[in-house]
Design a protein around this motif. Structure first.
Motif, PDB file in Angstrom:
ATOM      1  N   ALA A  80      37.105  73.755  41.561  1.00 21.02           N
ATOM      2  CA  ALA A  80      37.229  74.135  43.006  1.00 21.02           C
ATOM      3  C   ALA A  80      36.343  72.814  43.760  1.00 21.02           C
ATOM      4  CB  ALA A  80      35.886  75.031  43.150  1.00 21.02           C
TER       5      ALA A  80
ATOM      6  N   ASP B 162      34.967  70.725  46.709  1.00 23.59           N
ATOM      7  CA  ASP B 162      33.998  70.690  48.027  1.00 23.59           C
ATOM      8  C   ASP B 162      34.755  69.723  48.996  1.00 23.59           C
ATOM      9  OD1 ASP B 162      32.259  71.682  49.600  1.00 23.59           O
ATOM     10  OD2 ASP B 162      30.468  70.829  48.606  1.00 23.59           O
ATOM     11  N   TYR B 163      34.834  68.545  48.542  1.00 24.46           N
ATOM     12  CA  TYR B 163      35.205  67.478  49.654  1.00 24.46           C
ATOM     13  C   TYR B 163      35.741  66.277  48.718  1.00 24.46           C
ATOM     14  CZ  TYR B 163      30.637  65.755  49.257  1.00 24.46           C
ATOM     15  OH  TYR B 163      29.420  65.100  48.708  1.00 24.46           O
TER      16      TYR B 163
ATOM     17  N   SER C 135      40.944  74.552  48.608  1.00 22.98           N
ATOM     18  CA  SER C 135      39.632  74.287  47.749  1.00 22.98           C
ATOM     19  C   SER C 135      39.929  74.438  46.277  1.00 22.98           C
ATOM     20  CB  SER C 135      38.494  75.280  47.975  1.00 22.98           C
ATOM     21  OG  SER C 135      38.810  76.662  47.877  1.00 22.98           O
ATOM     22  N   ASN C 136      40.976  75.017  45.941  1.00 20.50           N
ATOM     23  CA  ASN C 136      41.226  75.068  44.452  1.00 20.50           C
ATOM     24  C   ASN C 136      42.720  73.909  44.029  1.00 20.50           C
ATOM     25  OD1 ASN C 136      39.382  77.163  43.717  1.00 20.50           O
ATOM     26  ND2 ASN C 136      40.765  78.459  44.908  1.00 20.50           N
TER      27      ASN C 136
ATOM     28  N   LYS D 132      32.706  71.931  43.920  1.00 16.28           N
ATOM     29  CA  LYS D 132      31.572  73.223  44.155  1.00 16.28           C
ATOM     30  C   LYS D 132      30.576  73.428  42.985  1.00 16.28           C
ATOM     31  CE  LYS D 132      34.497  75.036  47.714  1.00 16.28           C
ATOM     32  NZ  LYS D 132      35.097  76.188  48.521  1.00 16.28           N
ATOM     33  N   ASP D 133      29.893  74.148  43.061  1.00 16.49           N
ATOM     34  CA  ASP D 133      28.828  74.893  41.969  1.00 16.49           C
ATOM     35  C   ASP D 133      29.459  75.755  41.116  1.00 16.49           C
ATOM     36  OD1 ASP D 133      26.859  72.929  42.357  1.00 16.49           O
ATOM     37  OD2 ASP D 133      25.777  74.453  43.947  1.00 16.49           O
ATOM     38  N   SER D 134      30.477  76.458  41.788  1.00 13.86           N
ATOM     39  CA  SER D 134      31.170  77.780  40.820  1.00 13.86           C
ATOM     40  C   SER D 134      32.618  77.370  41.115  1.00 13.86           C
ATOM     41  CB  SER D 134      30.623  78.966  40.804  1.00 13.86           C
ATOM     42  OG  SER D 134      30.850  79.258  42.389  1.00 13.86           O
TER      43      SER D 134
ATOM     44  N   ASN E 172      34.922  76.517  38.656  1.00 12.06           N
ATOM     45  CA  ASN E 172      35.537  75.492  37.715  1.00 12.06           C
ATOM     46  C   ASN E 172      35.550  76.256  36.228  1.00 12.06           C
ATOM     47  OD1 ASN E 172      35.300  73.190  39.797  1.00 12.06           O
ATOM     48  ND2 ASN E 172      33.035  73.578  39.553  1.00 12.06           N
TER      49      ASN E 172
ATOM     50  N   GLN F 133      29.744  67.809  40.593  1.00  9.92           N
ATOM     51  CA  GLN F 133      28.985  68.140  41.987  1.00  9.92           C
ATOM     52  C   GLN F 133      27.990  67.344  42.434  1.00  9.92           C
ATOM     53  OE1 GLN F 133      29.130  70.011  38.903  1.00  9.92           O
ATOM     54  NE2 GLN F 133      30.330  71.474  39.662  1.00  9.92           N
TER      55      GLN F 133
END
Length: 199
Positions: free
Chosen positions: A80, A82-83, A98-99, A127-129, A131, A148
């Protein structure tokens, strides 16, 4: 004229204490809860504990089981994103999704350049979740060290000059058998992808 009864009661002429009626000016003793009373802070402590418990799984895939990669046959990895940034932290690419799914037939993602830049490597900050790895019909928690924070380092096979607002395709050369490692009941994604192309 003092009565003989009063005189006999006290030599100084005052009435015995036991005979005095209660005075309206006497303080009424009560015991309100003190602000320092532990019982008074119980609710706030419970509230703090409750809030902490909500965040105790921060960074975990709460709906996924934990497993060692050695114990399952992994078909897909889902990252996932984030950037996407430069090593020094500047955000340079925006993923179209994002995936990022990595498997034998899929290993790329569309990205948009946010600035003109000369790229030799990039960082996928996760992202934090979201993955996880997939084995059969099951999803398992994927650990991503530094993913992260500093991000997964992606080394480009050759330098690329990107232009702002142009679309590119990031193609990763990933062998899941070597990219995934096991540690007890953890499946870990190595923090460096050594080969990739930006087309």
């Amino acid at each position: 004229t003092l009565s003989s009864k009063s005189v006999a009661a006290n030599a100084d002429g005052t009435a015995p204490v036991a005979d005095l009626p209660p005075s309206s000016s006497d303080p009424v003793v009560s015991n309100p809860p003190s602000s320092s009373d532990p019982s008074n802070t119980q609710n706030s402590d419970d509230s703090d504990d409750h809030d902490d418990s909500k965040n105790s799984d921060h960074g975990q895939c709460q709906n996924h089981q934990k497993v060692s990669c050695a114990d399952v046959e992994v078909s897909d990895v889902n990252l996932a994103i984030d950037y996407i940034a430069l090593p020094e932290g500047m955000i340079v690419l925006s993923p179209d999704s994002s995936n990022l799914v990595i498997n034998q037939s899929q290993n790329s993602i569309k990205v948009k350049a946010l600035a003109d830049a000369h790229l030799t490597q990039i960082r996928l900050v996760l992202k934090d979740s979201g993955n996880y790895v997939v084995s059969g019909e099951n999803q398992y928690d994927l650990k991503t060290p530094s993913g992260q924070q500093s991000g997964i380092k992606v080394m480009l096979d050759s330098p690329v000059d990107v232009q702002k607002d142009m679309m590119y395709e990031l193609v990763l050369d990933v062998d899941l058998n070597s990219q995934l490692v096991s540690n007890n009941v953890k499946c870990i994604f190595k923090p460096v992808i050594k080969s990739a192309k930006l087309l």
